[in-house]
Design an enzyme around this catalytic site. Structure first.
Site, PDB file in Angstrom:
ATOM      1  CB  CYS A  18      -0.906   0.016   1.222  1.00  0.00           C
ATOM      2  SG  CYS A  18      -1.675  -1.560   1.602  1.00  0.00           S
ATOM      3  CG  ASN A  58       1.223   0.824   3.903  1.00  0.00           C
ATOM      4  OD1 ASN A  58       0.063   1.084   3.620  1.00  0.00           O
ATOM      5  ND2 ASN A  58       2.256   1.355   3.266  1.00  0.00           N
ATOM      6  CD  GLU A  65      12.035 -13.382 -13.529  1.00  0.00           C
ATOM      7  OE1 GLU A  65      11.739 -12.182 -13.701  1.00  0.00           O
ATOM      8  OE2 GLU A  65      11.728 -14.000 -12.485  1.00  0.00           O
ATOM      9  CD  GLU A 108       5.524 -11.033 -11.992  1.00  0.00           C
ATOM     10  OE1 GLU A 108       5.688 -10.670 -10.822  1.00  0.00           O
ATOM     11  OE2 GLU A 108       6.377 -10.836 -12.887  1.00  0.00           O
TER      12      GLU A 108
END
Length: 608
Positions: free
Chosen positions: A2, A100, A481, A488
């Protein structure tokens, strides 16, 4: 995760706060809000969704006070909606807090506060803090905050304002990053320096257990017992231009294209060609201390964990020292074996990754020397470890890490070179590695100059729903990766495997609808991976291969080929990952995805 921004000074706070959280949008969030003290009262506005929705909601009704808070939230407790958005307020509506982290004993505190008559509006753990401070508020805001936090278990970075004390902003930290920005008769608090770089580069980082009392013309930092603590003022090296897109459509593409320079910066001043070694003064370990190390443990998360795997291959092959790579989130919970001869290395772009920070602390508790490989100067991990090295990659804004990953590999290569020359490598072998490292920036630039071709390949695969990434040796972690990058930001399901493991299950998935990406530069295991490609082609799989320039064998087998220059085996991942970064980027763009802010993800993961 956040984003927190607070301001106190002589200017209208709301526009500065909104500007600050806008610069933190890259961190990932699902709602936003602002609180300003105006004419002796507290004005709070918040909305689920993007910051633009909050700005639209405010319209011309922007509060005019000179002290306030703003926040972008990434949900941990309670679904993303207007009520659960920050800031949260107390029963009387005079105190506002942004937070946060996670309050682990929020449930018990909530029950106790309800017994005291407090009324809750949201499902969040943060609102518990607002009411807890209210419970202890009897004059001094900072003493109430300190008293409340002494009841709390968990992680937090908080900022608090109260209408009854309109000249004071209070901030505190335990496990979640927070810093003060210092100006002329105005001060800021933020979870990330990017929020305040437009206004100041003089900052003070809070450490765990510290509280900041901030006024327009002064600030004071204390511990939880409100005893004053002296802190060093640091000057940020980054400037505003470095966190802008620089003409690129997305931060991710900008950061991919910055890799020749970022790698050059990671290497700068470290290579000693004549001696065939690397100079890493930041390790804070003598040669004798390094030679006493019998075992290395590398701990990290996500992309940094993939870099760690490649570091394991490097260190074991070239320095001949046993290495284990641990998920940081598991390390501290499994009673790891660490002693004074175990070197524990933490890798984190932000230097604030909660799990990695906790793993480093656990290693220190057990007596192991610790090193950090981080990008952000002055970050929590950088301050906790005994030594280490900074990447100097510059700010990485895109959520999907790119340039930090390749710079982590270079930093690991430098560490390997230093340890290897002490243990196993001749000066001639060392010089070969130094020369190969020196060539990397130009070779990276050469690969990136072929981006147009990668974009065309991405066009051919953009409608796929699944993908398999395969590599061997140093390039097995590159397969992991590459798969991570694709899922992602494009939301295509992708998995990475050692190429030989394909036969033990994943081969069942291969058909003409399953793209298979092979990372296959001409290295020590090249002939083995050729056989794996043949196995995929025999099952009508579509093959995209990353190969070394001039490779005719694989070019004849693969449906699509992307080439990279030749280098020594340990450095092939630096080059072979670049086309996979570009491939993920162009695929996501063509699918209409928000590549800089992928759903559900955050840049700096500061909760467990």
């Amino acid at each position: 995760m956040c984003g927190i921004v607070g301001y106190i000074g002589g200017r209208s706070a709301a526009p500065l706060l909104l500007e600050g959280v806008q610069r933190l949008e890259y961190r990932g969030y699902d709602s936003a809000g602002v609180a300003v003290i105006e004419n002796g009262g507290l004005v709070v506005e918040k909305a689920a969704g993007r910051l633009a929705k909050l700005q639209s909601h405010l319209g011309d009704r922007v509060p005019q006070g000179t002290i306030g808070l703003a926040h972008t939230r990434w949900a941990t407790h309670g679904v993303p909606n207007d009520v659960n958005a920050h800031p949260h307020i107390d029963c009387g509506g005079t105190l506002a807090i942004v937070h946060n982290g996670i309050i682990e004993n929020a449930g018990g505190l909530r029950e106790w506060l309800m017994e005291q008559g407090h009324r809750f509006r949201s499902d969040t753990d943060t609102e518990v803090l607002a009411h807890l401070i209210e419970q202890f508020l009897d004059g001094s805001l900072v003493e109430a905050v300190a008293a409340a936090l002494r009841q709390v278990e968990g992680a937090y970075g908080i900022a608090v304002v109260c209408a009854s004390d309109p000249g004071t902003l209070v901030a505190a930290r335990h496990g979640s990053p927070l810093l003060l920005g210092l100006g002329e008769n105005e001060h800021w608090v933020a979870s990330d320096a990017a929020a305040i770089l437009a206004h100041t580069r003089d900052v003070v980082y809070l450490d765990d257990g510290e509280i900041a009392v901030i006024r327009r013309d002064s600030y004071e930092i204390t511990d939880m017992e409100t005893t004053r603590v002296e802190k060093l003022v640091r000057t940020l090296e980054w400037d505003l231009a470095k966190i802008e897109r620089g003409g690129h459509p997305h931060f991710m593409l900008k950061e991919i294209m910055e890799q020749p320079e970022s790698i050059r910066n990671t290497l700068r001043g470290h290579l000693l060609e004549e001696q065939g070694t690397a100079k890493l003064s930041g390790l804070n370990m003598s040669d004798d201390e390094l030679l006493r190390v019998e075992r290395v443990v590398i701990t990290a998360c996500g992309t940094s964990w993939h870099a760690a795997l490649i570091g394991e291959y490097m260190l074991e092959e070239l320095a001949r020292i046993p290495v284990e790579v641990e998920y940081a989130s598991e390390f501290r919970y499994r009673n790891p074996i660490v002693d004074e001869r175990t070197l524990v290395i933490g890798i984190s772009q932000s230097g604030e990754t909660a799990d990695t920070l906790a793993a480093i602390r656990e290693a220190k508790r057990r007596g192991g020397p610790t090193l950090g490989i981080v990008n952000v100067v002055g970050s929590s991990i950088a301050r906790e470890v005994d030594g280490g090295t900074y990447l100097h990659a510059g700010p990485e804004i895109g959520v999907a890490s790119t340039k930090a990953f390749t710079c982590q590999l270079v930093a690991l290569a430098l560490l390997t070179l230093r340890l290897g020359r002490l243990r196993a490598l001749s000066v001639l072998q060392g010089r070969e590695i130094v020369q190969a490292l020196g060539r990397l920036p130009e070779q990276v630039a050469e690969v990136l100059s072929r981006a147009d071709h990668v974009e065309q390949v991405a066009e051919a695969f953009m409608r796929s729903q699944n993908a398999l990434y395969l590599g061997r040796g140093y390039n097995f972690p590159v397969a992991l990766e590459g798969a991570l990058k694709l899922k992602e930001i494009s939301y295509i399901h992708a998995e990475g495997y050692p190429a030989a493991e394909m036969k033990h299950g994943p081969i069942a998935l291969i058909d003409d609808m399953m793209p298979v990406v092979f990372i296959a530069p001409r290295d020590a295991v090249y002939q083995k991976i050729l056989s794996n490609v043949e196995e995929v082609k025999a099952r009508r799989g579509r093959v995209l291969a990353v190969v070394t320039d001039g490779d005719d064998q694989l070019s004849g087998l693969a449906d699509h080929v992307i080439t990279v220059p030749e280098t020594i085996d340990p450095l092939t991942p630096v080059l072979s990952v670049l086309p996979l970064q570009l491939f993920a980027y162009y695929t996501a763009v063509r699918r209409g995805c928000d590549v800089d802010r992928p759903r559900n993800l955050a840049k700096s993961v500061t909760v467990e």
